[in-house]
Design a protein around this motif. Structure first.
Motif, PDB file in Angstrom:
ATOM      1  N   LYS A 115       7.504  20.193  84.114  1.00 41.35           N
ATOM      2  CA  LYS A 115       7.137  19.349  83.281  1.00 41.35           C
ATOM      3  C   LYS A 115       5.978  18.440  84.315  1.00 41.35           C
ATOM      4  N   VAL A 116       7.275  18.119  85.018  1.00 38.73           N
ATOM      5  CA  VAL A 116       6.762  17.028  86.114  1.00 38.73           C
ATOM      6  C   VAL A 116       5.445  17.545  86.836  1.00 38.73           C
ATOM      7  N   VAL A 117       5.609  18.485  87.008  1.00 43.58           N
ATOM      8  CA  VAL A 117       4.312  18.651  87.711  1.00 43.58           C
ATOM      9  C   VAL A 117       2.907  19.115  87.095  1.00 43.58           C
ATOM     10  N   ARG A 118       3.335  19.410  85.697  1.00 43.99           N
ATOM     11  CA  ARG A 118       1.969  19.234  84.672  1.00 43.99           C
ATOM     12  C   ARG A 118       1.534  17.951  84.617  1.00 43.99           C
ATOM     13  N   ASN A 119       2.563  17.205  84.836  1.00 44.19           N
ATOM     14  CA  ASN A 119       1.929  15.622  84.673  1.00 44.19           C
ATOM     15  C   ASN A 119       1.465  14.594  85.514  1.00 44.19           C
ATOM     16  N   GLU A 120       1.987  15.383  87.367  1.00 45.47           N
ATOM     17  CA  GLU A 120       0.805  15.433  88.453  1.00 45.47           C
ATOM     18  C   GLU A 120      -0.197  15.390  88.260  1.00 45.47           C
ATOM     19  N   ALA A 121      -0.739  17.303  87.603  1.00 44.45           N
ATOM     20  CA  ALA A 121      -1.834  17.142  87.872  1.00 44.45           C
ATOM     21  C   ALA A 121      -3.071  16.879  86.443  1.00 44.45           C
ATOM     22  N   LYS A 178       1.728  25.939  91.756  1.00 43.60           N
ATOM     23  CA  LYS A 178       2.464  25.328  91.692  1.00 43.60           C
ATOM     24  C   LYS A 178       4.086  25.833  90.338  1.00 43.60           C
ATOM     25  N   GLU A 179       3.195  26.394  89.734  1.00 44.29           N
ATOM     26  CA  GLU A 179       4.340  26.424  88.744  1.00 44.29           C
ATOM     27  C   GLU A 179       4.820  28.215  89.329  1.00 44.29           C
ATOM     28  N   GLN A 180       3.656  28.496  89.580  1.00 44.59           N
ATOM     29  CA  GLN A 180       4.558  30.557  90.040  1.00 44.59           C
ATOM     30  C   GLN A 180       5.686  30.195  90.954  1.00 44.59           C
ATOM     31  N   GLU A 181       4.988  28.687  92.074  1.00 44.60           N
ATOM     32  CA  GLU A 181       6.364  28.562  93.352  1.00 44.60           C
ATOM     33  C   GLU A 181       7.559  27.806  92.299  1.00 44.60           C
ATOM     34  N   LEU A 182       7.417  27.353  91.781  1.00 43.73           N
ATOM     35  CA  LEU A 182       8.802  27.051  91.408  1.00 43.73           C
ATOM     36  C   LEU A 182       9.585  27.954  90.356  1.00 43.73           C
TER      37      LEU A 182
END
Length: 185
Positions: A115-121, A178-182
């Motif tokens: 969720k944090v990553v999506r917000n940053e994107a 990044k999502e795949q990495e997470l």
């Protein structure tokens, strides 16, 4: 003039993508990566400097970072800085070397990080769209001042839109990686 606006827009959009990448590096996956400590600062002769300027940071294995200070007395200061950072890491001192184990992420924490990553994107996409808006308003100003024709403006705006689409696609690609990495265990 149109080329200058396009060049400026391209540079600013590129900076938005780079800023996203640097923010995502800070978001921890379960893997040890030397750039994880890049934003952690330590007090060194009265100035705050990044850990990688006072110590060698390397990944000794997939789940452990090895921090070797350049000066003998810096290990306790570096340890304290890592503990106080927002990374949730707990370094173990072994004489003058610090071992920083990466705790495994549970499923709930992984979803939070996604969720944090999506917000940053999304913030990066908004920044890119703002650059597009600025470039288009610069074009309109040139038309009002009769320095370019409306056809030139339309062609210029189409070019800016192509740039926007290109950089939004880059943001989506970075997000996907990044999502795949997470989510990888």
């Amino acid at each position: 003039m149109i080329e200058d606006i396009q060049k400026d827009a391209k540079q600013r959009m590129q900076k938005s993508v780079e800023a996203l990448k640097s923010e995502l590096v800070k978001i921890r996956t379960g893997r040890a990566h030397s750039s994880l400590l890049d934003h952690v600062t330590v007090e060194y002769y009265g100035a705050e400097v990044p850990v990688n300027q006072v110590a060698n940071v390397s990944a000794s294995d997939a789940r452990t970072l090895l921090v070797t200070p350049f000066e003998k007395g810096m290990a306790p200061k570096i340890e304290k800085a890592i503990i106080q950072s927002d990374l949730g890491l707990n370094p173990a001192s072994q004489g003058e070397v610090l071992r920083v184990p990466m705790p495994a992420l549970n499923e709930e924490r992984r979803k939070e990080l996604v969720k944090v990553v999506r917000n940053e994107a999304e913030q990066a996409r908004v920044a890119i769209r703002n650059v597009r808006r600025d470039a288009n308003s610069d074009m309109k100003t040139l038309v009002k001042e009769k320095e370019i024709t409306e056809d030139d403006q339309r062609r210029g705006e189409e070019q800016i839109q192509k740039l926007t689409d290109q950089f939004v696609a880059q943001v989506d690609e970075v997000l996907e990686q990044k999502e795949q990495e997470l989510m990888a265990i």
